[in-house]
Design a protein around this motif. Structure first.
Motif, short mmCIF file in Angstrom:
data_model
loop_
_atom_site.label_atom_id
_atom_site.label_comp_id
_atom_site.label_asym_id
_atom_site.label_seq_id
_atom_site.Cartn_x
_atom_site.Cartn_y
_atom_site.Cartn_z
N PRO A 191 0.85 -1.15 -0.08
CA PRO A 191 0.07 0.08 0.08
C PRO A 191 0.95 1.32 0.04
N LEU A 192 0.44 2.21 -0.86
CA LEU A 192 1.02 3.43 -0.79
C LEU A 192 -0.03 4.53 -0.66
N ALA A 193 0.14 5.54 -0.05
CA ALA A 193 -1.13 6.73 0.39
C ALA A 193 -1.24 7.28 -1.10
N PRO A 194 -2.72 7.72 -1.45
CA PRO A 194 -3.09 8.43 -2.47
C PRO A 194 -2.13 9.72 -2.43
N GLY A 195 -1.78 9.92 -3.59
CA GLY A 195 -0.98 11.27 -3.75
C GLY A 195 0.50 11.11 -3.76
N THR A 196 0.93 9.72 -3.71
CA THR A 196 2.40 9.71 -3.64
C THR A 196 3.02 9.78 -5.03
N PHE A 197 4.11 9.86 -5.39
CA PHE A 197 4.67 9.96 -6.51
C PHE A 197 5.81 8.68 -6.66
N ALA A 198 5.48 8.15 -7.65
CA ALA A 198 6.39 6.83 -7.90
C ALA A 198 7.24 6.80 -9.40
N ASP A 199 8.38 6.19 -9.29
CA ASP A 199 8.66 5.66 -10.93
C ASP A 199 8.18 4.22 -10.97
N VAL A 200 7.68 4.11 -12.13
CA VAL A 200 7.01 2.89 -12.60
C VAL A 200 7.64 2.48 -14.07
N ARG A 201 8.00 1.16 -14.18
CA ARG A 201 8.67 0.98 -15.39
C ARG A 201 7.50 0.31 -16.11
N VAL A 202 6.95 0.61 -17.36
CA VAL A 202 5.96 -0.01 -18.06
C VAL A 202 6.38 -1.54 -18.53
N THR A 203 5.52 -2.41 -18.23
CA THR A 203 5.66 -3.81 -18.65
C THR A 203 4.87 -4.29 -19.66
N ARG A 204 3.67 -3.91 -19.83
CA ARG A 204 2.67 -4.39 -20.73
C ARG A 204 1.53 -3.08 -21.24
N ALA A 205 1.08 -3.43 -22.16
CA ALA A 205 0.14 -2.38 -22.80
C ALA A 205 -1.10 -3.29 -23.01
N ALA A 206 -2.12 -2.34 -22.96
CA ALA A 206 -3.66 -2.75 -23.28
C ALA A 206 -4.39 -1.46 -23.74
N PRO A 207 -5.37 -1.60 -24.61
CA PRO A 207 -5.98 -0.28 -25.19
C PRO A 207 -6.40 0.64 -24.31
N HIS A 208 -6.60 0.29 -23.07
CA HIS A 208 -7.27 1.40 -22.01
C HIS A 208 -6.53 1.51 -20.97
N HIS A 209 -5.20 1.05 -20.64
CA HIS A 209 -4.55 1.14 -19.72
C HIS A 209 -3.15 0.48 -19.88
N LEU A 210 -2.04 0.81 -18.85
CA LEU A 210 -0.92 0.07 -19.11
C LEU A 210 -0.63 -0.59 -17.75
N MET A 211 0.27 -1.73 -17.81
CA MET A 211 0.73 -2.38 -16.38
C MET A 211 2.27 -2.00 -16.36
N GLY A 212 2.64 -2.13 -14.89
CA GLY A 212 4.00 -1.78 -14.80
C GLY A 212 4.68 -2.28 -13.36
N GLU A 213 5.89 -2.16 -13.22
CA GLU A 213 6.44 -2.52 -11.93
C GLU A 213 6.98 -1.22 -11.33
N LEU A 214 6.99 -1.30 -9.99
CA LEU A 214 7.35 -0.14 -9.23
C LEU A 214 8.97 -0.23 -9.07
N LEU A 215 9.63 0.88 -9.45
CA LEU A 215 10.94 1.35 -9.15
C LEU A 215 11.37 1.83 -7.76
N ALA A 216 10.68 2.93 -7.71
CA ALA A 216 10.93 3.65 -6.36
C ALA A 216 10.01 4.80 -6.13
N VAL A 217 9.65 5.09 -4.85
CA VAL A 217 8.71 6.01 -4.40
C VAL A 217 9.59 7.49 -4.33
N THR A 218 9.10 8.33 -5.05
CA THR A 218 9.97 9.62 -5.33
C THR A 218 9.48 10.58 -4.39
N ALA A 219 8.18 10.76 -4.20
CA ALA A 219 7.71 11.92 -3.33
C ALA A 219 6.29 11.34 -2.35
N LYS A 220 6.36 11.61 -1.22
CA LYS A 220 5.14 11.22 -0.25
C LYS A 220 4.00 12.40 -0.29
#
Length: 443
Positions: A402-431
């Protein structure tokens, strides 16, 4: 715009000592803030009112109010069809919502307040924001265009722009409480300011001023009109780091004949030329659009041209609509040119294929890239997966604790779909910077 009005209505009611409930069954007051862009909104209103009548029959003290665009359009018709409604108020009467309910409770009977014009930007209205890290900021109301299909000028009135200092002042106040993203709202945002001064272009200057407010990390705006999209606005998007790489750019139709009948003020070629310029100036620009299928008189050839333009534009996503005749608009009178429902359905399905093909292709190009994501909260389908938005306003899901809403994070995109992306968390950059509001109920 309607959602932001709802925030202000909720803020007024909370200032009266009320507390939001999870269900209308538990409420003392129910307010329906209405839209009227499409016919199904009318049907939904009166269907909901039918349900609320049964609640009121069981609890006579329940108060029901109807506001917004449909109230502005239908006015006395609402009380005629639903005489149990306690208060009706139009788009220019949001500030009166709580007072009207007080008057009705005091025995004045059903009350209605519909102004053709009012205080465009009533000052100091409280706002109940469900999302503390992001906020809508109204910069303009009304519309001076005359699109043949659109009822907005009738229910929202003429264009009125809010002074630059007022807008920037509100954004500074929001930033001081921890808001990090603002969306500038207007029926035609890029014509902002033409009623304030003869000096142009004011909207690009507003974008720059808002983008410089300390604490604001993302600036968005909606919705522009293609005929008013100016090079200065694109330059501001390219040069101001906080302005996001997303342009909502409504096409409506790719046929010049239909665009002329709609009174849109541009051709398909001019539209595409501006789109090319915007993408050249803003690397990675995401472009979304609106398209109407089945405008009166639309032929197979007109629709084929729309498919061609949509394919060339390569949108990231599109809001596609079946033409809905709105009483009082020019297009609603063209009954002899209405397109058969079965033809519209077939065209709508074909359009969806073209839109989703380009959306998937554009999303696939982002696989492997690292995106700055503003976390919104857990995914609706899986609480072990978080959902957030990229700067391009793309929805992305990624597994995470869980991460609080409003958190900024770096996420690498791993998969694509027509209406969204999937990814993996790399780092939390700002709370989150916003303050958590804890409701206090007097006992």
């Amino acid at each position: 715009m309607n959602e932001h009005d709802s925030e202000r209505i909720a803020g007024l009611l909370e200032a009266e000592g009320m507390v939001a409930t999870e269900s209308a069954d538990d409420a003392d007051v129910v307010v329906l803030n209405t839209c009227t862009i499409r016919e199904n909104a009318d049907n939904k209103l009166y269907g909901t009112l039918g349900h609320l009548k049964s609640l009121k029959d069981r609890s006579p003290g329940l108060q029901i109010a109807v506001g917004g665009c449909m109230a502005q359009k239908d006015q006395g018709l609402i009380q005629e069809r639903a005489p149990f409604v306690d208060a009706v108020f139009g788009t220019h009467n949001v500030a009166s919502a709580a007072d009207l309910l007080r008057r009705a409770a005091a025995g004045e009977g059903p009350v209605m307040e519909i102004l053709e014009e009012g205080d465009a930007f009533p000052s100091a209205l409280p706002v109940r924001r469900d999302v503390p890290y992001a906020a809508w900021v109204t910069i303009q109301i009304g519309c001076d265009n005359a699109c043949a299909f659109c009822i907005v000028p009738s229910v929202r009135g003429r264009e009125i722009s809010r002074p630059v200092d007022d807008v920037v002042g509100e954004v500074r106040s929001l930033a001081a409480t921890g808001t990090v993203e603002v969306t500038l709202l207007g029926q035609n945002v890029n014509s902002y300011g033409r009623d304030l001064t003869r000096r142009r272009p004011l909207f690009s200057e507003l974008l720059r001023a808002v983008g410089e407010v300390e604490g604001i990390r993302r600036v968005r705006y909606t919705s522009p009109h293609p005929k008013d999209l100016r090079p200065e606005t694109i330059a501001a998007m390219a040069e101001v780091p906080t302005v996001c790489e997303h342009l909502h750019y409504p096409l409506q139709s790719g046929s010049d004949r239909i665009l002329a009948a709609m009174h849109r003020g541009y051709t398909a070629q001019r539209y595409l030329e501006k789109l090319v310029s915007a993408r050249q100036a803003v690397p990675g620009l995401a472009v979304t659009t609106d398209i109407i299928v089945g405008f009166p008189g639309e032929t197979d050839a007109d629709f084929e041209r729309t498919l061609e333009v949509v394919a060339e534009a390569e949108y990231d996503s599109a809001y596609t609509f079946v033409f809905s005749p709105r009483p009082g608009t020019e297009a609603a009178e063209l009954t002899d040119r209405f397109v058969p429902a079965e033809v519209i359905a077939e065209r709508f399905a074909r359009l969806k294929v073209v839109v989703e093909r380009s959306a998937l292709a554009r999303h696939e190009r982002r696989v492997g890239l690292t995106e700055e994501v503003l976390v919104e909260g857990p995914s609706r389908k899986d609480p072990a997966v978080l959902a957030g938005r990229t700067r391009q306003n793309k929805l992305i899901h990624f597994p995470s604790a869980p991460l609080a809403p409003g958190t900024f994070a770096d996420v690498r995109v791993t998969r694509a779909a027509p209406h969204h992306l999937m990814g993996e968390l790399l780092a939390v950059t700002a709370k989150p910077r916003h303050r958590t509001m804890i409701p206090v109920v007097a006992v």
